[in-house]
Scaffold this active site. Structure first.
Site, short mmCIF file in Angstrom:
data_model
loop_
_atom_site.label_atom_id
_atom_site.label_comp_id
_atom_site.label_asym_id
_atom_site.label_seq_id
_atom_site.Cartn_x
_atom_site.Cartn_y
_atom_site.Cartn_z
N LYS A 169 0.83 -1.21 0.00
CA LYS A 169 0.00 0.00 0.00
C LYS A 169 0.87 1.26 0.00
O LYS A 169 0.50 2.27 -0.61
CB LYS A 169 -0.94 -0.01 1.21
CG LYS A 169 -1.83 -1.25 1.28
CD LYS A 169 -2.60 -1.51 0.00
CE LYS A 169 -2.94 -2.98 -0.14
NZ LYS A 169 -3.30 -3.38 -1.50
N GLU A 172 -2.49 7.88 7.85
CA GLU A 172 -3.13 8.89 7.01
C GLU A 172 -4.39 9.43 7.67
O GLU A 172 -4.86 8.90 8.68
CB GLU A 172 -3.40 8.36 5.59
CG GLU A 172 -4.24 7.11 5.52
CD GLU A 172 -4.40 6.57 4.10
OE1 GLU A 172 -3.50 6.73 3.25
OE2 GLU A 172 -5.45 5.96 3.85
N HIS A 200 -16.01 -5.48 5.42
CA HIS A 200 -15.18 -5.46 4.22
C HIS A 200 -15.56 -6.52 3.19
O HIS A 200 -14.80 -6.83 2.28
CB HIS A 200 -13.69 -5.53 4.58
CG HIS A 200 -13.31 -4.47 5.56
ND1 HIS A 200 -13.25 -3.14 5.21
CD2 HIS A 200 -13.06 -4.52 6.90
CE1 HIS A 200 -12.95 -2.42 6.29
NE2 HIS A 200 -12.84 -3.23 7.32
N ARG A 254 -6.93 -7.57 -10.68
CA ARG A 254 -7.66 -8.79 -11.07
C ARG A 254 -9.02 -8.39 -11.65
O ARG A 254 -9.42 -7.23 -11.57
CB ARG A 254 -7.92 -9.63 -9.80
CG ARG A 254 -8.71 -8.83 -8.76
CD ARG A 254 -9.25 -9.66 -7.62
NE ARG A 254 -10.23 -8.92 -6.86
CZ ARG A 254 -9.97 -8.08 -5.87
NH1 ARG A 254 -8.72 -7.88 -5.50
NH2 ARG A 254 -10.94 -7.44 -5.25
C1 MV4 Z 1 -9.80 4.22 4.84
C2 MV4 Z 1 -11.04 4.66 5.34
C3 MV4 Z 1 -11.12 5.97 5.76
N1 MV4 Z 1 -10.04 6.78 5.70
N2 MV4 Z 1 -8.76 5.06 4.80
C4 MV4 Z 1 -11.07 -0.35 4.28
C5 MV4 Z 1 -10.45 -1.39 3.45
C6 MV4 Z 1 -9.07 -0.93 3.27
N3 MV4 Z 1 -8.54 -1.40 2.07
C7 MV4 Z 1 -9.17 0.56 3.33
N4 MV4 Z 1 -10.35 0.84 4.03
C8 MV4 Z 1 -10.64 2.09 4.46
N5 MV4 Z 1 -9.63 2.98 4.40
C9 MV4 Z 1 -8.89 6.30 5.22
N6 MV4 Z 1 -7.83 7.12 5.17
C10 MV4 Z 1 -12.11 3.78 5.37
C11 MV4 Z 1 -11.91 2.48 4.91
C12 MV4 Z 1 -13.06 1.63 4.99
C13 MV4 Z 1 -13.66 1.14 3.82
C14 MV4 Z 1 -13.17 1.43 2.57
C15 MV4 Z 1 -13.76 0.93 1.43
C16 MV4 Z 1 -14.89 0.12 1.55
C17 MV4 Z 1 -15.38 -0.18 2.78
C18 MV4 Z 1 -14.79 0.33 3.93
C19 MV4 Z 1 -15.32 0.02 5.17
C20 MV4 Z 1 -14.73 0.50 6.29
C21 MV4 Z 1 -13.59 1.30 6.21
#
Ligand code: MV4
Length: 496
Positions: A116, A200, A235, A291
């Site tokens: 990441k 972040e 998720h 993918r």
């Molecule tokens: C975040 C976020 C809020 N702020 N990053 C969740 C999966 C992971 N790959 C990254 N995710 C998140 N990153 C910042 N800076 C909120 C999430 C997140 C989320 C993102 C996409 C789809 C569903 C989610 C559910 C909870 C939190």
């Protein structure tokens, strides 16, 4: 085009890939575990090879065995589907070594996007908006405190090797920071063997909007529009739609442009997805998925492009089907993931035998599934048994059609997420498209309220249908349709 390819996956996605093969005149080779000898995908393939133990590490994740079958069967390429080996750079490297084409980007790109921190750095360089914060690993606690302070709370601590929600912690004040870092590091170390973390800004209640990318091996990269995937739980996405209800032509051009830059700046090839968080008119690069994704059909429906066929053609060295100016979005599509889970028991997996089955049909309805009447869903793999995808000229028509299709869908013997989806299609907030990634939690009570009613009505239908499925599958299919039709008439007349 290839003469023969191997599909290193199972279930509905294996069938989806084989369907593209069939239309292209490509022979398909299936690999299946001991738990999947009765699975539809193993029978659909032109050839099928048993690769042993149901445990994924010994079969669907066993690169050596899969390469071995590819060589034995004379397959020239491998399609990894999603999950399992799909984003494992090792499969890419091993394929290269053995002169087999992997249908996807090359191993080093998969590797770079798997980190990441690395992917965030690359995107920043390409001028793609990223979430405010560091694009570097943080180890020093004092430095972490300074970084969080300068970003401003709340912040989120993430594992560089993470993704899909594992290895991240939100932090609302300085007091919690040290503990969050330590716990994320230890989770990351044990889950990924890499304890690198970064920090972040935490974006509260964002939308998850992603762009479909297609890139050929001649330097052409386009986006095939957007999908909104905010309806998820832990998720796991549950409902996806295309286009995002908030999308405008201008925003699509801007975000799509950023997604294309993201892909072309790293020399990306084949199909991919650029994920963004969207909040208050701002969007931020989140991750790139290297993918084909579960929810690709909604994009196929609104753009008319066969994405899997494109994947095969790109891998075979052909040029893209279309230029950016040829891509248009027509109407609206929604996908509901039908899982063998009990939505009333916190979505606990509910594998077992399907004792009654009839899938919906009619205008604007597509069902991608790997199951059939009397099939037993094995307990070893993920619980998705089918995807119900519906098209409508408008989002409103699409929701009404989804409601109708869900009512036609009969699955007996295992509990499924169908009642959850029926409830969602009744939710006022969903209908108004007030979507964000915490929707299912925020509207939990409303959804559960609908679900109690939906389940009661479904129980009555199930009781009536059970007997019709027993004597003869042929009669069952017909009487199920009739029974369901009558029940719906009953319900409707009661309402009026
Ligand atoms: C975040 C976020 C809020 N702020 N990053 C969740 C999966 C992971 N790959 C990254 N995710 C998140 N990153 C910042 N800076 C909120 C999430 C997140 C989320 C993102 C996409 C789809 C569903 C989610 C559910 C909870 C939190």
């Amino acid at each position: 085009m290839f003469n023969k390819i191997l599909i290193a996956n199972r279930g509905e996605i294996a069938i989806r890939v084989m369907r593209a093969c069939k239309e292209l005149g490509v022979k398909s080779v299936a690999v299946y575990s001991d738990a999947d000898s009765n699975s539809l995908f193993a029978k659909y393939a032109n050839e099928a090879y048993n690769i042993g133990n149901p445990s994924p590490s010994q079969s669907y994740l066993n690169i050596e065995k899969i390469i071995d079958v590819a060589e034995k069967s004379g397959a020239e390429a491998i399609h990894p589907g999603y999950g399992f080996l799909a984003e494992n750079p090792k499969l890419g490297f091993e394929c290269e070594k053995h002169g087999i084409k992997l249908i996807g980007p090359n191993g080093s790109i998969i590797e770079a996007m798997g980190s990441k921190i690395e992917s965030k750095k690359l995107m920043q360089k390409a001028g793609v908006p990223v979430v405010p914060g560091t694009a570097k690993g943080v180890t020093d606690i004092d430095e972490a405190v300074d970084i969080a302070e300068s970003i401003g709370y709340p912040v989120i601590v993430k594992a560089s090797a993470g993704g899909g929600g594992i290895g991240m912690r939100t932090v609302y004040e300085e007091d919690e920071l040290v503990r969050a870092i330590e716990s994320t590091q230890s989770v990351a170390a044990s889950a990924f063997g890499d304890s690198t973390i970064y920090i972040e800004k935490y974006i509260e209640e964002p939308r998850h909007i992603e762009f479909q990318i297609l890139a050929d091996e001649h330097g052409n990269t386009i986006h095939a529009a957007d999908r909104e995937c905010s309806i998820q739980r832990r998720h796991q996405k549950l409902i996806e739609e295309a286009p995002s209800p908030i999308m405008t032509d201008e925003l699509r051009e801007e975000m799509g442009g950023a997604a294309v830059r993201a892909a072309s700046s790293i020399g990306y090839t084949n199909a991919g997805t650029v994920e963004f968080l969207y909040s208050n008119g701002e969007y931020y690069f989140l991750e790139m998925n290297t993918r084909i994704q579960v929810e690709h059909p909604i994009t196929e429906i609104v753009t008319g492009i066969d994405l899997v066929k494109q994947q095969l053609q790109i891998a075979a060295g052909e040029e893209l089907c279309c230029e950016q100016k040829d891509i248009t979005v027509r109407g609206h599509a929604i996908e509901c993931r039908i899982n063998a889970e009990d939505p009333m028991a916190d979505f606990a997996p509910n594998p077992g035998k399907i004792t009654g089955y009839r899938s919906p049909g009619g205008i604007g309805v597509r069902v991608d599934s790997g199951v059939y009447m009397n099939y037993t869903i094995p307990p070893f793999y993920d619980s998705m048994i089918s995807k119900l995808i519906v098209y409508g000229m408008t989002r409103e028509e699409c929701i009404a059609r989804m409601r109708r299709a869900l009512n036609e869908y009969i699955i007996l013997g295992v509990k499924t997420t169908i009642p959850f989806h029926k409830s969602m299609m009744l939710s006022e907030s969903f209908i108004k498209a007030k979507l964000h990634t915490h929707f299912v939690d925020e509207y939990h009570d409303e959804i559960m309220g609908h679900m109690a009613k939906v389940m009661k009505a479904d129980e009555k239908i199930a009781a009536r249908l059970k007997s019709t499925f027993l004597p003869s599958p042929k009669i069952a299919a017909v009487s199920a349709a009739v029974n369901n039709y009558i029940t719906n008439l009953d319900n409707n007349s009661k309402k009026q």
